[in-house]
Design a protein around this motif. Structure first.
Motif, mmCIF file in Angstrom:
data_model
loop_
_atom_site.group_PDB
_atom_site.id
_atom_site.type_symbol
_atom_site.label_atom_id
_atom_site.label_comp_id
_atom_site.label_asym_id
_atom_site.label_seq_id
_atom_site.Cartn_x
_atom_site.Cartn_y
_atom_site.Cartn_z
ATOM 1 N N PRO A 169 0.808 -1.227 0.000
ATOM 2 C CA PRO A 169 0.000 0.000 0.000
ATOM 3 C C PRO A 169 0.838 1.271 0.000
ATOM 4 C CG PRO A 169 -0.834 -1.582 1.591
ATOM 5 C CD PRO A 169 0.498 -2.092 1.158
ATOM 6 N N SER A 170 1.856 1.325 0.864
ATOM 7 C CA SER A 170 2.643 2.551 0.955
ATOM 8 C C SER A 170 3.430 2.806 -0.319
ATOM 9 C CB SER A 170 3.583 2.483 2.165
ATOM 10 O OG SER A 170 4.465 1.384 2.066
ATOM 11 N N ASN A 171 3.967 1.760 -0.929
ATOM 12 C CA ASN A 171 4.709 1.939 -2.172
ATOM 13 C C ASN A 171 3.801 2.410 -3.306
ATOM 14 O OD1 ASN A 171 7.012 1.121 -0.886
ATOM 15 N ND2 ASN A 171 7.115 -0.890 -1.841
ATOM 16 N N PHE A 172 2.628 1.795 -3.415
ATOM 17 C CA PHE A 172 1.695 2.201 -4.465
ATOM 18 C C PHE A 172 1.189 3.626 -4.225
ATOM 19 C CE2 PHE A 172 0.207 -2.279 -5.969
ATOM 20 C CZ PHE A 172 1.382 -2.403 -6.678
ATOM 21 N N ALA A 173 0.928 3.985 -2.963
ATOM 22 C CA ALA A 173 0.465 5.333 -2.650
ATOM 23 C C ALA A 173 1.533 6.362 -2.996
ATOM 24 C CB ALA A 173 0.097 5.438 -1.175
ATOM 25 N N ALA A 174 2.787 6.058 -2.647
ATOM 26 C CA ALA A 174 3.885 6.971 -2.971
ATOM 27 C C ALA A 174 4.043 7.117 -4.478
ATOM 28 C CB ALA A 174 5.180 6.468 -2.341
ATOM 29 N N ALA A 175 3.927 6.007 -5.200
ATOM 30 C CA ALA A 175 4.073 6.047 -6.652
ATOM 31 C C ALA A 175 2.967 6.884 -7.287
ATOM 32 C CB ALA A 175 4.056 4.635 -7.227
ATOM 33 N N ALA A 176 1.746 6.785 -6.767
ATOM 34 C CA ALA A 176 0.633 7.582 -7.298
ATOM 35 C C ALA A 176 0.879 9.071 -7.069
ATOM 36 C CB ALA A 176 -0.680 7.154 -6.657
ATOM 37 N N GLY A 177 1.360 9.420 -5.867
ATOM 38 C CA GLY A 177 1.652 10.822 -5.583
ATOM 39 C C GLY A 177 2.760 11.372 -6.459
ATOM 40 N N ASP A 348 2.335 -20.134 -8.750
ATOM 41 C CA ASP A 348 2.283 -19.861 -7.314
ATOM 42 C C ASP A 348 2.729 -18.442 -6.984
ATOM 43 O OD1 ASP A 348 1.082 -21.932 -6.015
ATOM 44 O OD2 ASP A 348 2.925 -23.056 -5.633
ATOM 45 N N GLY A 349 2.358 -17.495 -7.838
ATOM 46 C CA GLY A 349 2.683 -16.108 -7.565
ATOM 47 C C GLY A 349 1.482 -15.351 -7.036
ATOM 48 N N VAL A 350 1.748 -14.302 -6.280
ATOM 49 C CA VAL A 350 0.706 -13.410 -5.767
ATOM 50 C C VAL A 350 0.976 -12.037 -6.375
ATOM 51 C CG1 VAL A 350 -0.393 -12.421 -3.734
ATOM 52 C CG2 VAL A 350 0.607 -14.718 -3.616
ATOM 53 N N PHE A 351 0.014 -11.513 -7.145
ATOM 54 C CA PHE A 351 0.251 -10.287 -7.902
ATOM 55 C C PHE A 351 -0.787 -9.221 -7.550
ATOM 56 C CE2 PHE A 351 1.946 -13.720 -10.496
ATOM 57 C CZ PHE A 351 3.227 -13.243 -10.782
ATOM 58 N N TYR A 352 -0.283 -8.034 -7.261
ATOM 59 C CA TYR A 352 -1.123 -6.862 -7.039
ATOM 60 C C TYR A 352 -0.837 -5.849 -8.149
ATOM 61 C CZ TYR A 352 -1.945 -8.587 -2.297
ATOM 62 O OH TYR A 352 -2.302 -9.347 -1.216
ATOM 63 N N ARG A 353 -1.813 -4.991 -8.392
ATOM 64 C CA ARG A 353 -1.585 -3.905 -9.323
ATOM 65 C C ARG A 353 -2.313 -2.650 -8.851
ATOM 66 N NH1 ARG A 353 -6.000 -1.736 -10.615
ATOM 67 N NH2 ARG A 353 -7.434 -2.459 -12.217
ATOM 68 N N VAL A 354 -1.761 -1.504 -9.222
ATOM 69 C CA VAL A 354 -2.364 -0.222 -8.886
ATOM 70 C C VAL A 354 -2.655 0.525 -10.176
ATOM 71 C CG1 VAL A 354 -0.155 0.973 -8.677
ATOM 72 C CG2 VAL A 354 -2.156 1.869 -7.478
ATOM 73 N N ARG A 355 -3.770 1.251 -10.176
ATOM 74 C CA ARG A 355 -4.155 2.088 -11.310
ATOM 75 C C ARG A 355 -4.439 3.493 -10.802
ATOM 76 N NH1 ARG A 355 -9.522 0.246 -13.713
ATOM 77 N NH2 ARG A 355 -10.342 1.436 -11.946
ATOM 78 N N HIS A 356 -3.924 4.476 -11.520
ATOM 79 C CA HIS A 356 -4.188 5.867 -11.156
ATOM 80 C C HIS A 356 -4.378 6.660 -12.443
ATOM 81 C CE1 HIS A 356 -4.634 9.087 -8.447
ATOM 82 N NE2 HIS A 356 -3.451 9.660 -8.598
#
Length: 375
Positions: A169-177, A348-356
């Motif tokens: 969460p913190s990495n994605f939030a920082a990247a969005a900012g 066996d991977g766990v993948f998240y993604r962020v969109r802004h």
């Protein structure tokens, strides 16, 4: 509450699951009482685990392996953490750019109706009223989609201390900012050099960059220049709302000395003249943008004034980052779905993604000034 669907924020307050809600009604979510309670409990458990509690970490692992509901609401907890981290940031672009929203990905036109601000003409008896001449200018702004994926192995989720999940969460939030700041700043400067953006600061706009250092005399002249510009009908157009001096870190101390000095000493030969600093009483605010390289400096209108120089746009209803988890874990042979955090079907991977979704545009140049910072 008689309804079977409740508002999380109304039931648990902002200190509990309320931070799951967006800032606008379009971002609010409705949950059943059972799921709302599970989100609050999961958030509290994850919080204790992230704070270093070994017992909480063990409970999280046990819940992830035994509780379908806990695994499901973990995504909501991550979303909550992302929005909280995103809102905790202070965007640098807000210091010099105004905010707007668009309905879709099509260019939005910002129309400025100019003209008709001169004194009225005398109208003789039985004479037709003269028509005001308007100069209609259009500025366009549109948004674009930005995003990123992040993944880790199922083995990593078993072996480490949950740090991988905590950083998402913190990495994605920082990247969005950062994306917002970069998108806005490229309207002001050339990112690689920090030089004024030649697409905006040019002779056609009446604000071509000048080769001047930042000092009392040059800043005073720049303020006078933007404060005495005229529209196409010859009317003075004062910068209502004030002005902003925008500099990078290399010019911060110089700018502060200029604006905060109580007096100015001028030495000519053997004579020293001491005068009050006239810039102390001028309505100009210092904005230090940490991403501006070099010595260039700018005078811009306050972003919330009637003639902003730069605008940043967000897609209506999607104004904050969106985080998701890839759900391709498959199903049990005997039936029943498998939580995505158990790993994907193939590797066996766990993948998240962020969109802004964000965009920017130059708007009105009339109250803008740019200097290279070098004579």
């Amino acid at each position: 509450m008689s309804s079977s669907i409740i508002n999380v924020g109304e039931s648990f307050g902002l200190t509990d699951a309320g931070t799951l809600l967006g800032a606008s009604p379009t971002q609010r979510r409705q949950y059943s009482p059972k799921r709302a309670q599970a989100i609050v409990e999961a958030a509290a458990m994850w919080g204790r685990a992230w704070d270093g509690s070994e017992r909480a970490a063990l409970l999280v692992r046990e819940a992830l392996s035994t509780s379908d509901l806990f695994r499901s609401v973990t995504g909501d907890v991550l979303d909550r953490e992302l929005l909280a981290a995103y809102r905790a940031q202070t965007p640098q672009w807000a210091g010099f750019a105004t905010r707007t929203t668009v309905r879709n990905f099509k260019p939005k036109k910002l129309v400025d109706l100019l003209g008709g601000r001169t004194a009225l003409e005398r109208v003789p008896e039985l004479t037709e009223y003269p028509e005001a001449v308007h100069d209609t200018r259009e500025y366009q702004i549109e948004v674009a989609k930005f995003g990123r994926r992040f993944g880790f192995s199922w083995e990593a989720s078993i072996n480490d201390d949950l740090d991988e999940l905590q950083r998402i969460p913190s990495n994605f939030a920082a990247a969005a900012g950062i994306t917002e700041d970069v998108t806005a700043l490229e309207r002001l400067v050339v990112p690689a050099t920090g030089a004024p953006n030649p697409e905006f600061f040019k002779a056609d706009n009446g604000n071509a960059p000048e080769a001047k250092v930042l000092d009392h005399a040059n800043l005073g002249a720049a303020i006078t220049k933007v404060s005495t510009r005229e529209d196409d009908e010859g009317n003075l157009v004062p910068p209502d709302g004030g002005l902003v001096l925008v500099v990078g870190p290399a010019q911060e101390m110089t700018a502060r000395q200029i604006l905060n000095a109580t007096e100015i000493r001028t030495v000519t030969g053997n004579k020293t003249v001491v005068e009050p600093n006239p810039l102390r009483n001028v309505s100009i605010r210092l904005e230090v943008n940490r991403r501006i390289k070099g010595l260039a400096w700018f005078v811009l209108p306050e972003p919330n004034g009637p003639r902003p120089a730069i605008a940043v746009a967000f897609l209506r209803g999607h104004e904050t980052p969106d985080i998701r988890i890839k759900n391709d874990a498959g199903n049990r042979p005997g039936g029943g779905s498998i939580d995505p955090t158990e790993g994907s079907f193939n590797e066996d991977g766990v993948f998240y993604r962020v969109r802004h979704v964000v965009g920017s545009a130059n708007v009105d140049p009339i109250h803008t000034y740019a200097a290279t910072g070098q004579a």
